[in-house]
Write an enzyme that holds these catalytic residues in place. Structure first.
Site, PDB file in Angstrom:
ATOM      1  N   LYS A  14      15.591  71.980  39.055  1.00  0.00           N
ATOM      2  CA  LYS A  14      14.519  70.458  39.177  1.00  0.00           C
ATOM      3  C   LYS A  14      13.542  71.041  39.481  1.00  0.00           C
ATOM      4  O   LYS A  14      13.367  71.124  41.218  1.00  0.00           O
ATOM      5  CB  LYS A  14      15.303  68.950  39.498  1.00  0.00           C
ATOM      6  CG  LYS A  14      14.346  68.189  39.949  1.00  0.00           C
ATOM      7  CD  LYS A  14      14.752  66.766  40.390  1.00  0.00           C
ATOM      8  CE  LYS A  14      13.930  67.530  41.854  1.00  0.00           C
ATOM      9  NZ  LYS A  14      12.282  67.053  41.832  1.00  0.00           N
ATOM     10  N   GLU A  16      18.146  77.122  51.177  1.00  0.00           N
ATOM     11  CA  GLU A  16      16.056  77.923  52.252  1.00  0.00           C
ATOM     12  C   GLU A  16      15.439  76.586  52.360  1.00  0.00           C
ATOM     13  O   GLU A  16      14.796  75.614  51.600  1.00  0.00           O
ATOM     14  CB  GLU A  16      15.820  78.908  50.829  1.00  0.00           C
ATOM     15  CG  GLU A  16      15.272  79.344  51.413  1.00  0.00           C
ATOM     16  CD  GLU A  16      13.511  79.842  51.733  1.00  0.00           C
ATOM     17  OE1 GLU A  16      13.740  79.364  52.692  1.00  0.00           O
ATOM     18  OE2 GLU A  16      13.037  79.505  50.526  1.00  0.00           O
ATOM     19  N   CYS A  64       7.459  77.755  54.135  1.00  0.00           N
ATOM     20  CA  CYS A  64       8.386  78.219  54.633  1.00  0.00           C
ATOM     21  C   CYS A  64       8.599  79.545  56.158  1.00  0.00           C
ATOM     22  O   CYS A  64       8.854  79.233  57.484  1.00  0.00           O
ATOM     23  CB  CYS A  64       9.676  77.501  54.171  1.00  0.00           C
ATOM     24  SG  CYS A  64      10.226  79.178  52.519  1.00  0.00           S
ATOM     25  N   GLU A 104       8.300  72.105  62.036  1.00  0.00           N
ATOM     26  CA  GLU A 104       7.507  72.736  60.603  1.00  0.00           C
ATOM     27  C   GLU A 104       6.511  71.802  60.628  1.00  0.00           C
ATOM     28  O   GLU A 104       6.860  70.494  60.221  1.00  0.00           O
ATOM     29  CB  GLU A 104       8.426  72.353  60.209  1.00  0.00           C
ATOM     30  CG  GLU A 104       8.045  73.874  59.159  1.00  0.00           C
ATOM     31  CD  GLU A 104       8.683  74.214  57.454  1.00  0.00           C
ATOM     32  OE1 GLU A 104       9.887  73.270  57.696  1.00  0.00           O
ATOM     33  OE2 GLU A 104       8.895  74.795  57.299  1.00  0.00           O
TER      34      GLU A 104
END
Lengths: 307, 499
Positions: free
Chosen positions: B204, B278, B312, B409
């Site tokens: 997906k 992850e 990331c 983040e």
């Protein structure tokens, strides 16, 4: 245009000289080389490159006749193409300075002369200073000296510094370009250190190469020198020029150098006053590209004069 | 000649600055889009065919650089996810698990070669759908995609050598959910090791960037990959949940936010399904006084402004040793002024568009938070296009560990800068985060690199470089940055039973 240092030069604190990472330099250069310069932007760059050129002949077989022809070329790069700039300077040996000076009278083109036992620099201080004084007395506007690479590699930085300062003094009103001969300095760290030495000793320009040693100018070496110039400017406020010389033979490469200059030192340096190409073959390739931008087709090289 | 005493002039930088407003500017150099082919509407890629969704729903995917619709894609519901999983199961049992390993490898090699042949088309579509600069999609994303398929193609028939003394066996059907920051590259990271180890896949792609995954379906068809080995279902969070919650999935591989990662872990609790996650990061990029400073500045730029900061493993926390902090920040600001922000398809663009309106809002909210927290804000003066989602490169100086802009983040081109005095101090601060995905160390001293890398708690640590990727190198996080490793030999393990 002269920018003689009014005060005595101060030996720099070499422990503060920033280190250089070769891999990082390669990567940065690759980024400059990927800039896409097209159309009016390309024409602007090509014209700028012509105006920054130090058209050079440094051969044992150079004669007054050869130098006069080169001077004419410098004034009339390609008369079939109107409104082209003239080159920045004609660069010759001291013995031919007078000839060049006469041939260029009233043109606005400077006469640059190599000096100081060019290209190896392997002579006494006395001979180097005499060589410089002679070139200046013959009418040289700019002196391109070589540093003593042997002394530098032995770690005799003070010797190199003092020698540059002495030559600068002998230059009087003439501009001093200091050739590091980067092809003999082995590491980018050395090149950065030599740049700092030369600037603190009074160089108006720092220059990569004599053209007699391979490798001559590379973008990697030039970037390190541009960054040294930038740091010196931030520290002292004095603008020092840059001259990559030798090995820049194509318009494409010249444009990549200009991209690097633009994105490292910006507007102040993007002029023949503070940036030069030392080249003997570059001009015709730049001219051919200029004509191609206008006509859409590449002309035969025989349409461009070989002087 | 006499020399003056060796007094270093004090830096007086305020009056001096490099002026980048030159008369000479770069003319537009747009990559052409005439060669790409996009359909108006894409169905779901199930069992080797594009099929209409049972949900009957479609949604638009837009170009974030101009807010124009590029195509409509199907929104897979629970029934669609089920159909895709069943197709993958059938392909696994009837074809893929029975194929010799060398044959599996051949398919992967073929896929890699077709991607190389169509690299230009993939780069352009990736930039149009996601907003990233063509320079990056062309030079980084797509070459790495091909490299991943080549790399894992090589492992397919050598698994016994990878794990001596064990008998590696595939798991079955892998459900894979990937993010919008590296759409095609993340698809390759997921699909290549899964297929090499003999598993089949339901993938997906992210809601805002489905197009290159759907183009990848064309590659699978052209490569004659047996139907059902890879199925691609598009949609948002609900589609992802339908896939994760499907009882016949043997493995979940997820790349995305830590928040969603936690939801997935909850959903998988008590099930036999294996997983790799992850997740987010807040990497420390550490500059020591003995570093090559000009190159370190490049590394800072690559660390935080690569892919608009939608990375990331971005070096989003910068630590600079106090003795060089002023110089580094000054050089960094100057370098930022030369970054070209704009049309992602222009070959000279350094920083493209923010991926979505939602992400832009989030970045701007964090900028406000940082300013309210009292950190000093700086943003470059570049002109931004009128349409689309844009954020000029930005940084905060005088940030501290207790600031939210240091802890959380941001996932945008916003850097938080702190200073440090000693190795011990910077190690403590660098590790003082719930994340641990990546890090960077800049020093000319080799011994210091080893000292730092052995004590930093992060999955990947770069020394004197940043944001470098290779299929042979494992990637993954400590702590809340994730579970498991992708890439390299280690990247095979999450897709195998090792008996």
């Amino acid at each position: 245009m002269s920018s003689r240092t009014e005060t005595m030069p101060v030996f720099p604190d070499l422990s503060r000289v920033s280190r250089v990472d070769e891999v990082g330099v390669e990567e940065r250069v690759a980024r400059f080389q990927k800039r896409s310069i097209k159309k009016e932007s390309k024409v602007h760059a090509l014209r700028l490159a012509l105006s920054m050129m130090d058209l050079t002949t440094l051969e044992g077989q150079d004669t007054a006749g050869k130098v006069r022809q080169l001077c004419y070329k410098g004034r009339h790069l390609h008369d079939a193409y109107p409104d082209l700039p003239h080159v920045a300077a004609i660069c010759v040996y001291p013995s031919l300075v007078r000839v060049a000076k006469q041939a260029l009278a009233g043109s606005g083109i400077n006469v640059a002369s190599v000096a100081t036992a060019f290209p190896s620099g392997q002579s006494s201080r006395k001979v180097k200073l005499a060589d410089t004084t002679f070139a200046v007395s013959e009418g040289a506007d700019e002196i391109d000296m070589v540093i003593s690479r042997g002394e530098f590699l032995q770690g005799e930085y003070a010797y190199v510094f003092d020698e540059i300062a002495a030559v600068k003094e002998a230059c009087n009103e003439a501009h001093l370009k200091v050739i590091l001969e980067t092809g003999e300095l082995s590491t980018l760290d050395n090149i950065r250190r030599a740049s700092v030495l030369a600037m603190h000793a009074g160089a108006d320009f720092i220059k990569t190469s004599t053209g007699k040693v391979q490798p001559a100018a590379t973008m990697q070496v030039t970037l390190v020198m541009l960054q040294a110039i930038r740091d010196y400017y931030m520290e002292t406020g004095r603008v020092v020029g840059m001259k990559p010389a030798g090995g820049i033979a194509t318009a494409k490469l010249a444009i990549q150098y200009l991209v690097m200059l633009r994105e490292t030192l910006g507007k102040t340096w993007l002029t023949p006053t503070w940036f030069r190409f030392g080249a003997s073959r570059l001009a015709n390739d730049v001219l051919m590209q200029l004509v191609k931008e206008r006509s859409g087709a590449y002309q035969s090289l025989d349409y461009f004069s070989k002087d | 000649m006499k020399r003056k005493p060796n007094a270093r002039p004090r830096r007086k930088t305020a009056a001096r600055a490099i002026d980048f407003q030159t008369d000479w500017t770069y003319a537009p150099a747009p990559e052409s889009t005439g060669h790409i082919q996009l359909r108006e509407r894409y169905g779901l890629f199930i069992n080797g065919q594009f099929v209409n969704p049972k949900s009957g729903k479609y949604f638009a995917t837009t170009n974030p650089a101009n807010e124009k619709k590029l195509a409509e894609v199907a929104e897979a519901g629970i029934a669609d996810a089920d159909r895709a999983v069943r197709a993958a199961r059938q392909a696994y049992e009837t074809v893929w698990s029975r194929l010799s390993a060398a044959e599996r490898g051949k398919y992967l090699y073929r896929i890699a070669r077709i991607i190389q042949e169509r690299a230009r088309e993939f780069s352009v579509i990736e930039s149009m759908d996601g907003g990233k600069a063509i320079r990056e999609s062309r030079d980084v994303d797509v070459p790495l995609v091909a490299a991943h398929f080549f790399y894992y193609a090589g492992w397919a028939d050598k698994l016994a050598y990878a794990f001596p003394g064990k008998t590696p066996k595939p798991l079955g059907v892998a459900g894979q959910i990937i993010p919008w920051n590296f759409p095609l590259l993340m698809a390759a990271w997921k699909i290549a090791p899964a297929l090499a180890t003999g598993n089949t896949v339901v993938l997906k792609p992210a809601e805002t960037t489905p197009l290159t995954a759907l183009k990848l379906a064309e590659v699978f068809r052209d490569a004659d990959l047996p139907p059902g080995v890879v199925n691609i279902i598009t949609g948002g969070g609900a589609t992802g949940a339908a896939l994760v919650n499907h009882p016949d999935i043997d493995k979940v591989a997820f790349t995305g936010s830590t928040d969603v990662g936690k939801l997935i872990l909850k959903a998988l609790a008590g099930r036999k399904t294996k997983y790799t996650l992850e997740l987010g990061g807040k990497a420390a990029n550490i500059i020591f006084e003995d570093a090559a400073l000009d190159q370190a500045v490049e590394g800072i730029v690559n660390g935080i402004f690569f892919n608009q900061g939608h990375v990331c493993c971005a070096g989003s926390r910068l630590f600079v040793q106090e003795s060089v902090a002023d110089v580094v920040v000054e050089k960094l600001k100057e370098r930022m002024e030369t970054l070209i922000v704009g049309d992602p398809l222009d070959k000279n663009t350094d920083i493209g568009a923010i991926n979505s309106r939602m992400q832009l809002d989030k970045i701007q909210a964090y900028i406000k938070i940082g300013r309210d927290e009292g950190a000093d804000f700086y943003q470059t003066s570049c002109k931004l296009p009128a349409k689309g989602y844009w954020c000029a490169p930005a940084l905060f100086t005088n940030a501290s560990q207790s600031h939210r802009i240091v802890q959380e983040e941001i996932f945008g081109p916003v850097l938080a800068i702190q200073t440090f005095r000693t190795i011990e101090e910077v190690l403590e601060k660098a590790n003082n985060t719930p994340y641990g995905l990546s890090g960077g160390v800049w020093t000319d001293k080799g011994a210091k690199i080893f000292k730092m890398t052995s004590k930093l708690r992060a999955g990947v640590i770069w020394a004197n470089t940043f944001s470098k990727f290779d299929p042979g190198s494992p990637f993954g996080g400590y702590k809340e940055s994730g579970v498991g490793r992708e890439g390299g030999l280690q990247g095979l393990m999450p897709y195998l039973q090792l008996a």
